[in-house]
Design a protein around this motif. Structure first.
Motif, PDB file in Angstrom:
ATOM      1  N   GLN A 103     -12.221   5.784  56.634  1.00  0.00           N
ATOM      2  CA  GLN A 103     -11.074   5.403  55.809  1.00  0.00           C
ATOM      3  C   GLN A 103     -11.516   4.594  54.597  1.00  0.00           C
ATOM      4  O   GLN A 103     -11.023   4.809  53.485  1.00  0.00           O
ATOM      5  CB  GLN A 103     -10.081   4.595  56.650  1.00  0.00           C
ATOM      6  CG  GLN A 103      -9.311   5.425  57.658  1.00  0.00           C
ATOM      7  CD  GLN A 103      -8.402   4.583  58.518  1.00  0.00           C
ATOM      8  OE1 GLN A 103      -8.617   3.376  58.680  1.00  0.00           O
ATOM      9  NE2 GLN A 103      -7.384   5.199  59.090  1.00  0.00           N
ATOM     10  N   PHE A 136     -10.993   5.884  50.895  1.00  0.00           N
ATOM     11  CA  PHE A 136     -10.156   5.035  50.043  1.00  0.00           C
ATOM     12  C   PHE A 136     -10.863   4.719  48.730  1.00  0.00           C
ATOM     13  O   PHE A 136     -10.261   4.745  47.652  1.00  0.00           O
ATOM     14  CB  PHE A 136      -9.816   3.758  50.812  1.00  0.00           C
ATOM     15  CG  PHE A 136      -9.029   2.742  50.040  1.00  0.00           C
ATOM     16  CD1 PHE A 136      -7.898   3.106  49.331  1.00  0.00           C
ATOM     17  CD2 PHE A 136      -9.406   1.405  50.044  1.00  0.00           C
ATOM     18  CE1 PHE A 136      -7.159   2.162  48.629  1.00  0.00           C
ATOM     19  CE2 PHE A 136      -8.684   0.463  49.344  1.00  0.00           C
ATOM     20  CZ  PHE A 136      -7.556   0.835  48.631  1.00  0.00           C
ATOM     21  N   TYR A 165      -9.114  -0.023  45.357  1.00  0.00           N
ATOM     22  CA  TYR A 165     -10.261  -0.468  46.158  1.00  0.00           C
ATOM     23  C   TYR A 165     -10.977  -1.627  45.465  1.00  0.00           C
ATOM     24  O   TYR A 165     -11.276  -2.653  46.096  1.00  0.00           O
ATOM     25  CB  TYR A 165     -11.230   0.695  46.373  1.00  0.00           C
ATOM     26  CG  TYR A 165     -12.499   0.312  47.092  1.00  0.00           C
ATOM     27  CD1 TYR A 165     -12.539   0.245  48.482  1.00  0.00           C
ATOM     28  CD2 TYR A 165     -13.664   0.006  46.385  1.00  0.00           C
ATOM     29  CE1 TYR A 165     -13.704  -0.123  49.146  1.00  0.00           C
ATOM     30  CE2 TYR A 165     -14.832  -0.361  47.038  1.00  0.00           C
ATOM     31  CZ  TYR A 165     -14.846  -0.418  48.422  1.00  0.00           C
ATOM     32  OH  TYR A 165     -15.996  -0.787  49.072  1.00  0.00           O
ATOM     33  N   TYR A 170      -8.762  -0.965  53.064  1.00  0.00           N
ATOM     34  CA  TYR A 170      -7.807   0.127  53.246  1.00  0.00           C
ATOM     35  C   TYR A 170      -6.628  -0.321  54.101  1.00  0.00           C
ATOM     36  O   TYR A 170      -5.477   0.025  53.825  1.00  0.00           O
ATOM     37  CB  TYR A 170      -8.473   1.336  53.900  1.00  0.00           C
ATOM     38  CG  TYR A 170      -7.477   2.431  54.240  1.00  0.00           C
ATOM     39  CD1 TYR A 170      -6.878   3.179  53.234  1.00  0.00           C
ATOM     40  CD2 TYR A 170      -7.109   2.672  55.565  1.00  0.00           C
ATOM     41  CE1 TYR A 170      -5.936   4.159  53.535  1.00  0.00           C
ATOM     42  CE2 TYR A 170      -6.171   3.653  55.877  1.00  0.00           C
ATOM     43  CZ  TYR A 170      -5.592   4.388  54.861  1.00  0.00           C
ATOM     44  OH  TYR A 170      -4.659   5.349  55.156  1.00  0.00           O
TER      45      TYR A 170
END
Length: 697
Positions: A184, A188, A196, A242
């Protein structure tokens, strides 16, 4: 990259009886086969399967899995063959390598079709041996770690999206949370690079400003628990970027409004110590109501077990705490792989793979790529609730699930036979959402069958796939029945009688799979009468006139009213009811649309085959549509409703279409038995002083 001797030593450290020579041979084989191939990073290609094998050794998996990891790309990317691998490394390894190979990308398909086909092959391979899943997850994780070396942004985003939508949820489903979180995070980073960067920057600032704060809280927890005589370990960290971003999106809040950024883990020796530790923490710090979850007494479907709670530490600072035994933690982080049954030659417990059976059932029921993706995502995502059968059996379902979802979760046959439900002893509609702790009793009938309307409130992939499959089968059977009646009339036009052999030959000539396929093709107007005649008796249609001059049907096909069936649809333009003369319009690949003979749409001309229809003697009514002009004064609407009630007509829909003093105009859909019933209602409406005008639409 792991060297040959390092990889072998890792395996021997936890499996001293492993075949060292076989492992060495597999390592050398993959290096030789991949030869001078390079990865996007510029590294030798064989470094990838070696690293995947290394990931498998971290999970202490068996020798066959390690060899599969080493060889998993040889059949797809080199001149190696499955037969050669079977000869050199055994049938099991060859089968596993073949299973992983089948998951390769299918570049000629659209993105959704490619993802669905990969998932379809994935599930089939997993159903044969779950070690295929473990190797593929490690393969995808290592590819994600090196994804940034791929130059094409579109390709990076496509791979990241597929990882986020399929592989991360699959890792979660087998309890491999470490793999899930890293997948993930890396996805992401590619899909939302700005978010991010922003969130990781904020986390770094918090870490710098509150240096040592995590350690301070962890120490406070440890001291409180040690003071109660508990032997525990405490570790803390900030939540993953995330996870924070997902919470911001779900709650529609900013980063500053996320109060529970810190999470702590408490590890104990026994289950009893878990509950004792929970008591100490709740007595020392205020717990946040509604945030406590007991996954020890009711584990998640993937076997995850832990106590979750949220506390207010100080200055309104919220922190999450997970309490579990050390054994639970190991299982939770690496799930299926943490206690892999192949080591003992056993099988995985039902709790670990029950969800896989549901996915395989969805695979069998889904008819196309989009449907497969939709249903499997439903099966892999969503928070869970717990519901019980009257005998106390526990079932986990996604939030928003209904008794229909519960019935299909218990057994597909129970779902198909459902006609009603009781929740906690009280009769409720099948569309009623379930909540935690509900006791659900399904009321069933031998004559019941899944309804298309259930799709509007069924939420689980298993239920939706089963409903769609049942509806498709019913529709096919009804269309075949129409085709059979039309076929009988076609046969009567032939110059002479025919036997079963002629029918079998016709199926072959038309390149169809079965007699039923032929009837469906006739019912759907994919074959005209002349084509069928020629297939049954070549040359028989040569003397026949053009289609428009052919004889009319000798026998009308009967349809019923309120439940005409999947193959028939009552037209919205004229709303035919029993007693109306009716005709059917049959278009290629579609069901039959039923119109009254005096429908204005028919007068305008339509491009469709006409079928002579009649009402079945067992007809159970239909929906008639009325237009009524009411005087705008108190009580007129109630008087109209009273007329419907006195005449035993149920209102299905009522809509005000025009408001112009002194009149209000309504369009009403009524369930009526037949034309005579509808006519009586219209007469009663016209006789009322409350109603200025009433007409059938």
């Amino acid at each position: 990259m792991l060297r040959q001797y390092e990889l072998v030593e890792r395996v021997l450290s936890y499996a001293p009886d492993a075949d060292e020579a076989m492992l060495n041979r597999a390592y050398v084989y993959t290096v030789q086969k991949h030869g001078t191939q390079k990865r996007a990073s510029g590294d030798p290609y064989f470094s990838h399967p070696v690293e995947v094998a290394g990931l498998m050794t971290e999970l202490k998996l068996d020798q066959e899995t390690i060899m599969t990891a080493l060889l998993h790309d040889t059949v797809e990317d080199t001149l190696a063959t499955t037969e050669e691998i079977e000869r050199l490394f055994g049938a099991n390894v060859a089968r596993l390598v073949d299973g992983v190979t089948k998951l390769s990308k299918i570049e000629t398909m659209t993105e959704s079709e490619r993802a669905a086909e990969n998932l379809r092959k994935f599930l089939l391979a997993m159903s044969e041996d779950l070690r295929v899943l473990l190797v593929k997850l490690a393969d995808r994780l290592h590819n994600m770690r090196t994804l940034h070396f791929i130059r094409s942004e579109d390709k990076r985003r496509r791979i990241a999206r597929e990882t986020m939508e399929i592989y991360a949820p699959l890792a979660q489903r087998v309890g491999m949370y470490e793999y899930m979180r890293e997948m993930q995070m890396l996805s992401f980073q590619q899909l939302e690079p700005e978010a991010y960067a922003t969130i990781t920057g904020r986390l770094e600032a918090i870490r710098t400003e509150g240096e040592g704060e995590v350690d301070t809280i962890a120490l406070a927890f440890k001291q409180a628990l040690a003071g109660a005589g508990l032997s525990i370990e405490v570790a803390g960290r900030e939540k993953h970027p995330y996870s924070i971003w997902k919470k911001m999106a779900e709650r529609h809040v900013s980063f500053e409004q996320i109060t529970d950024i810190m999470a702590f883990r408490v590890l104990t020796d026994t289950v009893e110590d878990c509950y004792a530790a929970l008591g100490v923490l709740h007595q020392t710090w205020q717990m946040i109501p509604g945030r406590f979850k007991d996954y020890i007494s009711t584990p998640k479907m993937n076997g995850y077990r832990s106590l979750h709670t949220s506390l207010i530490y100080s200055n309104a600072m919220r922190v999450e705490v997970q309490i579990k035994t050390r054994e639970m933690h190991q299982t939770n982080e690496y799930g299926l792989a943490a206690h892999w049954a192949y080591k003992q030659g056993g099988t995985q417990p039902d709790a670990q793979v029950g969800w896989l059976r549901d996915l395989i059932e969805i695979l069998d029921a889904s008819s196309d790529a989009e449907e497969l993706l939709e249903n499997t995502k439903m099966a892999m995502y969503q928070d869970r609730i717990f519901a019980f059968t009257p005998k106390g059996s526990l079932f986990q379902l996604p939030k928003g699930a209904t008794p229909i979802d519960f019935a299909f979760a218990v057994h597909t046959d129970l779902g198909a036979a459902a006609v009603g439900a009781k929740i906690n002893g009280r009769h409720v509609p099948l569309r009623t959402p379930l909540v935690n702790g509900d006791v659900v009793e399904i009321i069933k009938s031998r004559t019941s069958e899944p309804q298309l309307s259930w799709l509007s409130f069924a939420v689980t992939g298993k239920a939706r796939a089963a409903i769609r499959r049942a509806v498709r089968q019913k529709e096919r059977a009804e269309i075949a029945a129409i085709g059979r009646k039309l076929y009988d009339e076609i046969v009567e036009r032939l110059p002479s009688n025919i036997g079963k052999k002629a029918l079998a030959e016709a199926v072959k000539r038309l390149k169809l799979g079965s007699e039923e396929d032929l009837m469906v093709a006739i019912g759907q107007a994919r074959l005209d009468d002349r084509q069928v005649m020629e297939a049954l008796m070549p040359g028989s249609a040569a003397h026949m006139p053009e289609a428009e001059d052919w004889p009319k049907q000798k026998r009308a096909i009967a349809v019923r009213g309120l439940t005409p069936g999947m193959a028939f649809k009552l037209a919205e333009c004229c709303h035919p009811v029993p007693g109306d003369r009716i005709v059917g319009l049959r278009r290629p690949g579609m069901g039959v649309e039923v119109h009254s003979i005096d429908c204005l749409e028919l007068a305008n001309g339509v491009d469709a085959d006409w079928i002579d229809l009649s009402w079945d003697a067992r007809t159970d009514g239909a929906i008639g549509r009325l237009r009524a002009e009411l005087y705008n004064r108190p009580g007129t609407l109630a008087e109209m409703a009273g007329i419907f009630a006195k005449n035993h007509a149920n209102v299905v829909n009522l809509e005000m279409t025009q408001r112009e003093n002194p009149f209000h105009t309504y369009v009403i859909d009524l369930e009526v038995r037949d034309l005579a019933h509808l006519t009586r209602i219209i007469s009663a409406l016209r006789a009322s002083d409350a109603i200025a005008q009433a007409d059938r639409i």
